[in-house]
Motif scaffolding. Structure first.
Motif, PDB file in Angstrom:
ATOM      1  N   PRO A  63     -35.978  20.299 -75.164  1.00  0.00           N
ATOM      2  CA  PRO A  63     -35.260  20.769 -76.571  1.00  0.00           C
ATOM      3  C   PRO A  63     -33.908  21.925 -75.609  1.00  0.00           C
ATOM      4  O   PRO A  63     -32.688  22.017 -76.868  1.00  0.00           O
ATOM      5  N   LEU A  64     -33.938  23.058 -74.817  1.00  0.00           N
ATOM      6  CA  LEU A  64     -33.476  23.744 -74.943  1.00  0.00           C
ATOM      7  C   LEU A  64     -32.500  22.881 -73.771  1.00  0.00           C
ATOM      8  O   LEU A  64     -30.862  23.604 -74.039  1.00  0.00           O
ATOM      9  N   ALA A  65     -32.518  22.134 -73.014  1.00  0.00           N
ATOM     10  CA  ALA A  65     -31.210  21.763 -72.020  1.00  0.00           C
ATOM     11  C   ALA A  65     -30.344  20.552 -73.479  1.00  0.00           C
ATOM     12  O   ALA A  65     -29.201  20.777 -73.684  1.00  0.00           O
ATOM     13  N   MET A  66     -30.967  20.266 -74.442  1.00  0.00           N
ATOM     14  CA  MET A  66     -30.456  19.689 -75.460  1.00  0.00           C
ATOM     15  C   MET A  66     -29.445  20.101 -75.656  1.00  0.00           C
ATOM     16  O   MET A  66     -28.171  19.577 -76.910  1.00  0.00           O
ATOM     17  N   VAL A 214     -25.206  13.959 -68.217  1.00  0.00           N
ATOM     18  CA  VAL A 214     -25.111  14.606 -67.158  1.00  0.00           C
ATOM     19  C   VAL A 214     -25.562  16.401 -66.876  1.00  0.00           C
ATOM     20  O   VAL A 214     -25.854  16.648 -66.777  1.00  0.00           O
ATOM     21  N   VAL A 215     -25.172  16.222 -68.862  1.00  0.00           N
ATOM     22  CA  VAL A 215     -26.094  17.471 -68.888  1.00  0.00           C
ATOM     23  C   VAL A 215     -27.540  17.639 -68.220  1.00  0.00           C
ATOM     24  O   VAL A 215     -28.471  19.090 -68.056  1.00  0.00           O
ATOM     25  N   LEU A 216     -28.269  16.680 -68.938  1.00  0.00           N
ATOM     26  CA  LEU A 216     -30.101  16.583 -68.707  1.00  0.00           C
ATOM     27  C   LEU A 216     -29.936  16.756 -66.975  1.00  0.00           C
ATOM     28  O   LEU A 216     -31.244  16.883 -66.820  1.00  0.00           O
ATOM     29  N   VAL A 217     -29.225  15.610 -66.446  1.00  0.00           N
ATOM     30  CA  VAL A 217     -29.608  16.377 -65.282  1.00  0.00           C
ATOM     31  C   VAL A 217     -29.166  17.431 -64.275  1.00  0.00           C
ATOM     32  O   VAL A 217     -30.597  17.347 -63.281  1.00  0.00           O
ATOM     33  N   SER A 218     -28.524  16.956 -65.072  1.00  0.00           N
ATOM     34  CA  SER A 218     -27.883  19.192 -63.934  1.00  0.00           C
ATOM     35  C   SER A 218     -28.858  20.459 -64.705  1.00  0.00           C
ATOM     36  O   SER A 218     -29.096  21.240 -63.855  1.00  0.00           O
ATOM     37  N   PHE A 219     -29.749  19.756 -65.693  1.00  0.00           N
ATOM     38  CA  PHE A 219     -30.781  20.604 -65.849  1.00  0.00           C
ATOM     39  C   PHE A 219     -32.061  20.756 -65.078  1.00  0.00           C
ATOM     40  O   PHE A 219     -32.883  21.815 -64.731  1.00  0.00           O
ATOM     41  N   PRO A 222     -29.912  22.979 -61.719  1.00  0.00           N
ATOM     42  CA  PRO A 222     -28.976  23.960 -61.871  1.00  0.00           C
ATOM     43  C   PRO A 222     -28.028  23.930 -61.442  1.00  0.00           C
ATOM     44  O   PRO A 222     -26.913  24.587 -62.000  1.00  0.00           O
ATOM     45  N   LEU A 223     -28.459  24.084 -60.539  1.00  0.00           N
ATOM     46  CA  LEU A 223     -26.819  24.513 -59.771  1.00  0.00           C
ATOM     47  C   LEU A 223     -25.868  23.713 -59.998  1.00  0.00           C
ATOM     48  O   LEU A 223     -24.177  23.528 -59.410  1.00  0.00           O
ATOM     49  N   LEU A 224     -25.885  22.425 -60.450  1.00  0.00           N
ATOM     50  CA  LEU A 224     -25.327  21.285 -59.841  1.00  0.00           C
ATOM     51  C   LEU A 224     -23.801  22.118 -61.375  1.00  0.00           C
ATOM     52  O   LEU A 224     -23.465  21.125 -61.969  1.00  0.00           O
ATOM     53  N   VAL A 227     -20.792  23.002 -60.896  1.00  0.00           N
ATOM     54  CA  VAL A 227     -19.867  21.945 -60.637  1.00  0.00           C
ATOM     55  C   VAL A 227     -19.127  21.032 -61.255  1.00  0.00           C
ATOM     56  O   VAL A 227     -18.314  20.333 -62.551  1.00  0.00           O
ATOM     57  N   THR A 228     -20.641  20.466 -62.899  1.00  0.00           N
ATOM     58  CA  THR A 228     -20.821  19.842 -63.446  1.00  0.00           C
ATOM     59  C   THR A 228     -19.875  20.018 -65.725  1.00  0.00           C
ATOM     60  O   THR A 228     -19.382  19.368 -65.836  1.00  0.00           O
ATOM     61  N   LEU A 229     -19.975  21.262 -65.017  1.00  0.00           N
ATOM     62  CA  LEU A 229     -19.746  21.966 -66.141  1.00  0.00           C
ATOM     63  C   LEU A 229     -18.831  21.811 -66.176  1.00  0.00           C
ATOM     64  O   LEU A 229     -17.439  21.522 -67.252  1.00  0.00           O
ATOM     65  N   PRO A 230     -17.275  22.313 -65.334  1.00  0.00           N
ATOM     66  CA  PRO A 230     -16.136  22.107 -65.702  1.00  0.00           C
ATOM     67  C   PRO A 230     -15.915  21.118 -65.358  1.00  0.00           C
ATOM     68  O   PRO A 230     -14.497  20.582 -66.173  1.00  0.00           O
ATOM     69  N   VAL A 231     -16.215  20.144 -64.630  1.00  0.00           N
ATOM     70  CA  VAL A 231     -15.452  18.539 -64.708  1.00  0.00           C
ATOM     71  C   VAL A 231     -15.647  18.564 -66.573  1.00  0.00           C
ATOM     72  O   VAL A 231     -14.919  17.690 -66.461  1.00  0.00           O
TER      73      VAL A 231
END
Length: 248
Positions: A63-66, A214-219, A222-224, A227-231
């Motif tokens: 739920p934190l990731a969501m 993308v957020v769930l995979v990056s979670f 976390p270092l992803l 890149v993924t957040l700005p993209v």
């Protein structure tokens, strides 16, 4: 009654693919400062994960990731500021992104609203966690065919999230850039955001699915997020400009 002068344009159902490509290109145009700004949110996420680990609340990581989807559109304001500076021919630094909120009182109101929904979501998720993992009668709760508690908890949390996520995505998705560019007042910007979402349901809900996955995979790694957040933020800006093009 005041009505918005803006009307959302129709976009094709596969538009999210183009928005993702546009986000990637915008990131490559200024990767260092984009990743530096994203690092602030990565540190916050790592702190939350560490607290969940410290207090043996690992299932709450889901739920934190969501919940990131609740504050993500507002947090993207810094990336919008970087993008605007680049289009103006500047080479912005991290300080430029941190000043994105200056002079935008209505964005602060939207941020407070998003934070309030975040608190509601995390409180509900914590109550659900207590019912599944702290109850002496866990069998009274739906198990959705799973023998273990964790998958059942995740499914129930996802079902709860659908309603909250739909509300916040509809409100924030396009109202944030509209407010950032001072094109509309808060009520009209929110109305335009909702109108755009339901005027382009296939493209917009497809984009919401892309954001979530993308957020769930990056979670998981976390270092992803560097890149993924700005993209994703720059891709959301491309979405906004397709639906509400800037005035000539």
């Amino acid at each position: 009654m005041t009505t918005s002068p803006l009307r959302p344009l129709a976009v094709p159902p596969l538009a999210p693919r183009a928005w993702l490509v546009a986000g990637w290109r915008s990131y490559l145009a200024q990767p260092a400062v984009s990743s530096a700004y994203a690092a602030l949110f990565v540190l916050a996420g790592l702190f939350g994960s560490a607290m969940a680990w410290r207090f043996d609340l690992l299932p709450m990581l889901y739920p934190l990731a969501m919940s990131f989807m609740l504050v993500g559109p507002v947090a993207a304001t810094g990336f919008y500021r970087l993008s605007a500076a680049r289009r103006a021919g500047q080479r912005p630094g991290l300080g430029e992104a941190l000043q994105a909120w200056r002079g935008h009182a209505e964005l602060w109101v939207l941020a407070i609203f998003s934070g309030f929904l975040w608190l509601i979501w995390m409180t509900d998720a914590a109550i659900l966690y207590g019912l599944y993992f702290g109850s002496s009668h866990p069998g009274l709760l739906p198990q959705f065919g799973f023998e273990r508690t964790w998958p059942a908890f995740s499914v129930f949390a996802t079902l709860m999230w659908l309603l909250v996520g739909l509300i916040i995505f509809s409100v924030n998705a396009l109202s944030v850039p509209l407010l950032f560019e001072s094109r509309l007042s808060l009520p009209l910007a929110v109305g335009c955001s909702v109108r755009a979402i339901f005027g382009n349901p296939l493209a917009m809900f497809g984009w919401a699915i892309v954001l979530t996955l993308v957020v769930l995979v990056s979670f998981i790694v976390p270092l992803l997020f560097l890149v993924t957040l700005p993209v994703l933020a720059y891709g959301s800006e491309a979405c906004y400009r397709d639906i509400y093009p800037p005035p000539a």
